[in-house]
Design a protein around this motif. Structure first.
Motif, mmCIF file in Angstrom:
data_model
loop_
_atom_site.group_PDB
_atom_site.id
_atom_site.type_symbol
_atom_site.label_atom_id
_atom_site.label_comp_id
_atom_site.label_asym_id
_atom_site.label_seq_id
_atom_site.Cartn_x
_atom_site.Cartn_y
_atom_site.Cartn_z
ATOM 1 N N LEU A 1 36.741 40.695 34.191
ATOM 2 C CA LEU A 1 38.194 40.542 34.187
ATOM 3 C C LEU A 1 38.830 41.317 33.036
ATOM 4 O O LEU A 1 39.921 41.878 33.178
ATOM 5 N N MET B 1 34.161 36.950 32.802
ATOM 6 C CA MET B 1 35.160 37.275 31.786
ATOM 7 C C MET B 1 35.092 38.751 31.409
ATOM 8 O O MET B 1 36.129 39.412 31.248
ATOM 9 N N LYS C 1 29.996 32.520 33.396
ATOM 10 C CA LYS C 1 31.387 32.657 32.980
ATOM 11 C C LYS C 1 31.600 33.894 32.119
ATOM 12 O O LYS C 1 32.592 34.620 32.290
ATOM 13 N N ILE D 1 38.653 29.658 33.533
ATOM 14 C CA ILE D 1 39.095 30.886 32.866
ATOM 15 C C ILE D 1 40.621 30.912 32.841
ATOM 16 O O ILE D 1 41.280 30.707 33.859
ATOM 17 N N SER E 1 37.726 33.177 42.220
ATOM 18 C CA SER E 1 37.627 31.727 42.075
ATOM 19 C C SER E 1 37.658 31.040 43.431
ATOM 20 O O SER E 1 36.938 30.051 43.659
ATOM 21 N N ARG F 1 41.044 37.149 39.336
ATOM 22 C CA ARG F 1 40.548 35.817 38.972
ATOM 23 C C ARG F 1 40.778 34.823 40.104
ATOM 24 O O ARG F 1 39.890 34.034 40.449
ATOM 25 N N ILE G 1 34.919 29.608 37.247
ATOM 26 C CA ILE G 1 36.050 30.534 37.125
ATOM 27 C C ILE G 1 37.361 29.768 36.991
ATOM 28 O O ILE G 1 38.330 30.248 36.397
ATOM 29 N N ARG H 1 44.717 41.485 36.901
ATOM 30 C CA ARG H 1 43.574 40.718 36.392
ATOM 31 C C ARG H 1 43.628 39.288 36.890
ATOM 32 O O ARG H 1 42.623 38.710 37.326
ATOM 33 N N ASN H 2 44.810 38.672 36.861
ATOM 34 C CA ASN H 2 44.974 37.307 37.356
ATOM 35 C C ASN H 2 44.703 37.214 38.855
ATOM 36 O O ASN H 2 44.158 36.214 39.336
#
Length: 435
Positions: free
Chosen positions: A195, A192, A188, A235, A215, A211, A232, A207-208
């Motif tokens: 990201l 992180m 993780k 997060i 994920s 993710r 993920i 960034r999202n």
């Protein structure tokens, strides 16, 4: 009434009497595997009971883990624990006893082994040291598998998004963690850090998106027992303000159309499909010649929220269309060279081509900012249409008619869209606030 059955099975202490009566037959229970119902986040082990020589009762013995929980698939753990279970059962049948000193039995057993295998002259510990080699995928191999699991379930556009973002993640891992090998080494904190790197370079929204895509691939790995869990998902999604294209003023739209009439009629027709038929730019790029039924004034296309949608072609657009009857119905309607032709390119590349063409031909000459684009024409004409409809009917009636034209899947979706583009304006309220 006295019930013999009930008395026999429920009388206090009967279970101990029955257990004692079996003592001559059963010194231990057969070893079993505890697999936590397939939950890889819990510890798996082999367990058994052995009769305590002092109490005469079967007593649970310490669990045998044997390093099985270092592995991250059900198959690997079961492989290891099955070997331990079989070996343990063999040792128990030979007479090994967890309540006694087994040195003599061990030496006798090892002596037999040395006699049968003369070239092997080593003494092992009494405890089991079986360590079968179980392959753990490298992180690159694992991600390739994860992408393959997903590709049948997603569109080509989504697949390319996954491939691009995964490629950037792998390059980052190679640069910042060159010694990392196994998929189980990805954690993780590492994701992180990546990201945060994307956030520093771009935006919370991008960034999202990274993710979400990473994920999704990790979830496929979890579902196929390649990793124990998709961390993920835990997060946090960052709050981001979505960017939207502004609407053009009446004067801007008129000037752009007049400019394109002189400089780029193909691009002008492309924009009219967005403006008059309310298609998204990528939906226009997807059109083939055969998708247009000129006789019945219909157009079929794959929409954002539907596998196949049919709309009318308004007369305003119909009169601007060239003669399509002699063109191949399988050809792309729009190409870099004009209307109708073979254009072998990815859909996203086609959209990017027309976006860049619009920037070169329109945005740069008109000095338009980043918040103006092809999509702005859809906002502009939906706003224009709604404001005309609402003049002669209630807002609800207007939205009901508008929903049929724009193709929004629900009234809620349309209302949100109208709010986002500021299509709804109240009447002048000066009279209400003047002193």
């Amino acid at each position: 009434m006295f019930n013999l059955n009930s008395y026999l099975t429920n009388e206090h202490g009967n279970e101990h009497i029955l257990e004692h009566s079996l003592s001559n037959k059963k010194k231990f229970t057969a070893p079993k595997i505890y697999s936590a119902n397939g939950n890889l986040t819990k510890r798996w082990y082999v367990y058994y009971s052995f009769r305590n020589p002092e109490s005469g009762i079967l007593q649970r013995i310490k669990n045998v883990y044997g390093g099985a929980n270092r592995y991250n698939t059900k198959e690997d753990r079961l492989t290891i624990l099955s070997i331990y279970r079989v070996k343990l059962l063999s040792l128990l049948k030979e007479g090994f006893n967890p309540f006694e000193d087994n040195t003599a039995l061990y030496e006798k057993r090892e002596g037999k082994k040395r006699n049968s295998i003369k070239h092997k002259n080593e003494v092992t510990e009494v405890k089991l040291t079986i360590s079968p080699k179980v392959s753990v995928l490298s992180y690159k191999e694992a991600f390739v598998k994860g992408l393959k699991y997903k590709e049948k379930l997603i569109s080509d556009t989504t697949r390319r998004s996954y491939e691009n973002r995964l490629k950037n993640f792998l390059l980052w891992v190679e640069k910042h963690h060159p010694d990392l090998k196994a998929i189980t080494d990805i954690d993780k904190k590492m994701v992180m850090d990546f990201l945060n790197h994307i956030l520093d370079k771009t935006s919370p929204r991008n960034r999202n998106n990274y993710r979400t895509d990473l994920s999704s691939i990790m979830q496929a790995l979890e579902d196929n027992d390649i990793i124990p869990t998709n961390f993920i998902k835990k997060i946090t999604v960052l709050k981001s303000v979505p960017q939207r294209n502004k609407t053009y003023s009446k004067e801007e739209q008129k000037d752009i159309f007049e400019h394109l009439e002189k400089t780029d009629k193909t691009l002008l027709l492309f924009i009219k499909f967005i403006s008059y038929n309310f298609l998204r730019p990528i939906e226009v790029c997807r059109l083939r010649v055969g998708d247009l039924d000129i006789k019945n004034k219909r157009i079929q296309f794959k929409a954002k929220n539907s596998p196949l949608k049919t709309k009318i072609i308004p007369d305003l657009l119909l009169k601007d269309l060239p003669n399509l009857s002699k063109l191949n119905k399988e050809d792309s309607l729009f190409t870099p060279d004009g209307i109708g032709g073979v254009w072998e390119s990815e859909l996203s590349n086609k959209r990017d081509y027309f976006s860049k063409r619009f920037k070169r031909v329109v945005k740069d000459p008109f000095n338009l900012g980043a918040d103006y684009g092809l999509y702005s024409f859809r906002h502009t004409y939906i706003t224009k249409l709604y404001r005309e409809l609402v003049k002669g009917s209630s807002p609800f009636e207007s939205k009901s008619k508008l929903m049929q034209i724009t193709g929004h899947s629900s009234m809620k979706a349309l209302e949100k869209y109208l709010r986002d583009i500021d299509a709804e304006f109240p009447a002048d309220y000066s009279e209400l606030i003047k002193s």
